[in-house]
Design an enzyme around this catalytic site. Structure first.
Site, PDB file in Angstrom:
ATOM      1  N   CYS A   1      -7.896 -10.700  -0.156  1.00 25.97           N
ATOM      2  CA  CYS A   1      -8.032 -10.359   1.264  1.00 25.97           C
ATOM      3  C   CYS A   1      -8.240 -11.601   2.133  1.00 25.97           C
ATOM      4  CB  CYS A   1      -9.199  -9.395   1.458  1.00 25.97           C
ATOM      5  SG  CYS A   1      -9.389  -8.988   3.206  1.00 25.97           S
TER       6      CYS A   1
ATOM      7  N   ARG B   1       0.876  -1.178   0.000  1.00 26.88           N
ATOM      8  CA  ARG B   1       0.000   0.000   0.000  1.00 26.88           C
ATOM      9  C   ARG B   1       0.904   1.216   0.000  1.00 26.88           C
ATOM     10  NH1 ARG B   1      -4.252  -0.171   4.584  1.00 26.88           N
ATOM     11  NH2 ARG B   1      -5.134  -1.805   3.279  1.00 26.88           N
TER      12      ARG B   1
ATOM     13  N   LYS C   1      -4.765   0.816  14.558  1.00 28.51           N
ATOM     14  CA  LYS C   1      -4.633   1.815  13.497  1.00 28.51           C
ATOM     15  C   LYS C   1      -5.284   3.137  13.882  1.00 28.51           C
ATOM     16  CE  LYS C   1      -6.933  -1.009  10.757  1.00 28.51           C
ATOM     17  NZ  LYS C   1      -7.717  -1.623   9.687  1.00 28.51           N
TER      18      LYS C   1
ATOM     19  N   ARG D   1      -2.426   6.417   9.543  1.00 28.01           N
ATOM     20  CA  ARG D   1      -2.434   5.975   8.133  1.00 28.01           C
ATOM     21  C   ARG D   1      -2.423   7.171   7.177  1.00 28.01           C
ATOM     22  NH1 ARG D   1      -4.506   0.704   7.785  1.00 28.01           N
ATOM     23  NH2 ARG D   1      -3.848  -0.467   9.610  1.00 28.01           N
TER      24      ARG D   1
ATOM     25  N   LYS E   1      -6.712   6.955  11.989  1.00 22.59           N
ATOM     26  CA  LYS E   1      -7.005   7.548  10.673  1.00 22.59           C
ATOM     27  C   LYS E   1      -7.442   9.006  10.782  1.00 22.59           C
ATOM     28  CE  LYS E   1      -8.153   3.103   8.698  1.00 22.59           C
ATOM     29  NZ  LYS E   1      -9.142   2.245   8.019  1.00 22.59           N
TER      30      LYS E   1
ATOM     31  N   CYS F   1     -14.202  -1.779   4.913  1.00 26.05           N
ATOM     32  CA  CYS F   1     -13.174  -1.067   4.149  1.00 26.05           C
ATOM     33  C   CYS F   1     -13.719  -0.138   3.064  1.00 26.05           C
ATOM     34  CB  CYS F   1     -12.198  -2.071   3.537  1.00 26.05           C
ATOM     35  SG  CYS F   1     -11.318  -2.999   4.796  1.00 26.05           S
TER      36      CYS F   1
ATOM     37  N   CYS G   1     -16.652  -8.479   4.099  1.00 25.46           N
ATOM     38  CA  CYS G   1     -16.744  -8.843   5.521  1.00 25.46           C
ATOM     39  C   CYS G   1     -17.125  -7.590   6.292  1.00 25.46           C
ATOM     40  CB  CYS G   1     -15.401  -9.437   5.999  1.00 25.46           C
ATOM     41  SG  CYS G   1     -14.216  -8.200   6.560  1.00 25.46           S
TER      42      CYS G   1
ATOM     43  N   CYS H   1     -14.876  -3.087  -1.767  1.00 23.89           N
ATOM     44  CA  CYS H   1     -13.527  -3.442  -1.303  1.00 23.89           C
ATOM     45  C   CYS H   1     -13.011  -4.601  -2.149  1.00 23.89           C
ATOM     46  CB  CYS H   1     -13.578  -3.836   0.171  1.00 23.89           C
ATOM     47  SG  CYS H   1     -14.255  -5.488   0.423  1.00 23.89           S
TER      48      CYS H   1
END
Ligand code: SRM
Ligand code: SF4
Length: 558
Positions: free
Chosen positions: A439, A79, A212, A148, A214, A482, A478, A433
């Site tokens: 994934c 990424r 994480k 991120r 953001k 995302c 899921c 996503c």
């Protein structure tokens, strides 16, 4: 949950991995040299995330390889961090080259304005990172328990305010970068810093964040960055054409797990107002508060949203004010009016042109007559302006002068893309996503399934005259969220192979979450449910009423 309870619980295993990693080094370098496997150790695979790299395996062949007693078909996803989503044509050209040379030949534009290349074999990682470095691209901190990619509106040329906001976003992104030189040592094989001594991480410490983090910056009237989904959202306040500062919203986050009511999507809450100069210090104070008080025992409960929920917004605000030495002001007025990208051509005050191209699910690939990858590669060779990755997985080519505008149009036409933006309002407001096959968390298809599902829905839209109506639809494989499905008027969330939970009733502007209305449905069942609703919407909506609001009004969402 009280702090006492939290502190007595044992830390999650990832905490020891981070603590013992010598600032994100672990044994990654040794693992790269181990040719007996295409993978790396489980501990190192947690650490490579901080370097923007995920170990994955091709799930399409997983069962067959297991049957043949073969190792999983391992490869890596990189990424690439692109603060505020803006890169040069040279940088785009290198991503394009690397996707062909080392990846699966496609580029993925992410929902946070970054590039992803999938399918990179272990032995190709260093050459790839080195080539990126030559054009000043890197993947430091693109994933992992760290701040991120900072999202931001992609049109700094629109006004001096837009430029100023973009600079604030980039400053905050740089301020929160890790100081560790591990990335340079491992991937670029730079000299060991100070003989390999571990550096100070003044903001993160040796164990980084519990989870994480953001940041997204919105410039009203656009909420393209989905500001309420961010751990820290900044909403620009513009008064008399001047940037006065930002309203801060904190503790947004969308991830949840099926069957675990303690996890849930949550909108960020307003916490006050600050000036542009105060943003980096406040961001640091927010990050360090979360560093010190976030839950390090349960990663499902470790995001800032739970820290704030457990301890209260007032407590959190006080912590931030004390740590930063900044007293927050009262929230100021603003209004969101749009969320979708400005597709097509727009001309800036400087006379230069921008073109936003719709990219289904952010996948840059040549498919049949539509050669998106070739077209963008050719546009990059014009070496004009820049490329901008939007928060909705689309791309903008900007800073194009009048003669080059014709050249861009010719390239789009020749590659079958002149009608790429002429889609239904639903498709232009869709996101998915990646899910399968890359994934590891996918329970169901998403990117590969959505286009077909949209085809079916579009038949209803055409019959009911709704084809131009902007309706947001987002799908994920899921519940991690995302593609931010819980902020879409229609959210489709993978539950099991071929089965999805259906969510309805978010507002179009990203400020109200949707609600689950049906569980474990096949796409055909979802279609059956949406068909009468869309027909009713076409017949009974009031003037200007959005689909999400209509669903709430008629009680389709309880
Ligand atoms: Fe995500 C994990 C892809 C944006 C919430 N996400 C993953 C991983 C890395 C799977 C993994 O951990 O093994 C996925 C890689 C799939 C692949 O093959 O590419 C993945 N997430 C993505 C991207 C590429 C989806 C896309 O369609 O573009 C987005 C990359 C953004 C970027 O450039 O940084 C992406 N992920 C998001 C968002 C949306 C956002 O940030 O605006 C969310 C919801 C917002 C939030 O964070 O609350 C999101 N991803 C998650 C979660 C759940 C986090 C949680 O708090 O529960 C996971 C799982 C995890 O962290 O354990 C996850
Ligand atoms: Fe994977 Fe789930 Fe994120 Fe989709 S939402 S990319 S399936 S983690």
């Amino acid at each position: 949950m009280s702090t006492e309870t939290e502190s007595t619980k044992p830390h999650h295993a990832n905490e020891a991995i981070k603590a013992n990693s010598r600032n994100l080094r672990g044994t990654i370098a040794e693992g790269l040299d181990d040719q007996s496997t295409g993978g790396i150790s489980a501990d190192d695979s947690q650490l490579t995330k901080f370097h923007g790299l995920y170990l994955q395996d091709d799930r399409d062949v997983r069962i067959e390889r297991r049957r043949q007693k073969l190792e999983k078909a391992f490869s890596f996803l990189i990424r690439v961090r692109v603060s505020g989503g803006i890169c040069t044509p040279e940088q785009f050209a290198v991503i394009d080259e690397l996707a062909d040379l080392y990846g699966n030949g496609t580029i993925r534009l992410t929902t946070r304005q970054a590039f992803q290349i999938h399918g990179i074999l272990k032995g190709n990682l260093r050459p790839l990172v080195k080539r990126m470095d030559q054009v000043l691209l890197n993947s430091i901190g693109a994933c992992g328990d760290i701040n991120r990619n900072v999202m931001c509106h992609v049109h700094p040329e629109r006004s001096s305010v837009h430029r100023e906001v973009y600079e604030v976003a980039c400053r905050a992104a740089n301020h929160l970068l890790p100081r560790s030189r591990a990335y340079h040592e491992i991937w670029l094989e730079d000299e060991l810093v100070g003989g390999g001594e571990v550096e100070e991480e003044p903001i993160y410490g040796q164990t980084y964040l519990p989870r994480k983090f953001k940041i997204g910056v919105a410039i009203p009237p656009s909420n393209d960055v989905d500001v309420y989904s961010q751990d820290l959202g900044l909403i620009a306040v513009i008064e008399n054409g001047i940037l006065s500062g930002f309203n801060l919203v904190v503790g947004g986050g969308l991830g949840m797990s099926h069957g675990n009511a303690k996890t849930y999507p949550k909108l960020a809450l307003p916490m006050g107002f600050c000036t542009p100069e105060q943003v980096s210090a406040l961001a640091e104070a927010i990050v360090t508060t979360q560093r010190d008080h976030g839950d390090r025992s349960d990663r499902r409960h470790a995001r800032l949203k739970y820290t704030i929920e457990d301890k209260g917004l007032e407590w959190f605000k006080q912590q931030v004010e004390v740590r930063s030495g900044i007293k927050l002001g009262e929230e100021r007025d603003f209004r969101f009016e749009r969320i979708v990208d400005d597709y097509g051509w727009t001309q800036g005050a400087d006379g230069l042109w921008s073109y936003v191209l719709f990219i289904q699910s952010g996948r840059i690939a040549d498919r049949g007559d539509q050669r998106i990858k070739t077209a963008l590669r050719e546009i990059a060779t014009l070496r004009q302006g820049d490329f901008r990755l939007t928060p909705s997985q689309n791309i903008a080519v900007c800073g194009i002068d009048e003669p080059s505008k014709a050249a861009v149009e010719e390239i789009l036409e020749r590659n079958g893309l002149s009608a790429a933006n002429r889609q239904t309002g639903l498709r232009l407001n869709s996101m998915a996503c990646p899910a399968l096959p890359t994934c590891g968390m996918a329970l169901a298809e998403s990117e590969r399934q959505l286009p077909e599902f949209l085809d079916s829905l579009e038949r209803i839209l055409v019959e009911t005259g709704l084809q131009d109506e902007p309706i947001s639809i987002r799908s994920t494989g899921c519940p991690n969220g995302c593609a931010r499905p819980y902020l879409a008027e229609i959210g489709i969330v993978g539950k099991a192979p071929g089965k999805y939970n259906l969510f309805l009733g978010a507002d179009y502007l990203g400020s109200r979450l949707n609600r689950e209305v049906a569980a474990a449905q096949t796409p055909a069942q979802i279609l059956e449910r949406l068909d009468p609703l869309l027909r009713q919407y076409a017949a009974q909506r009031s003037d200007g009423e959005r689909f999400g609001d209509f669903c709430v009004r008629i009680g389709a969402v309880t």
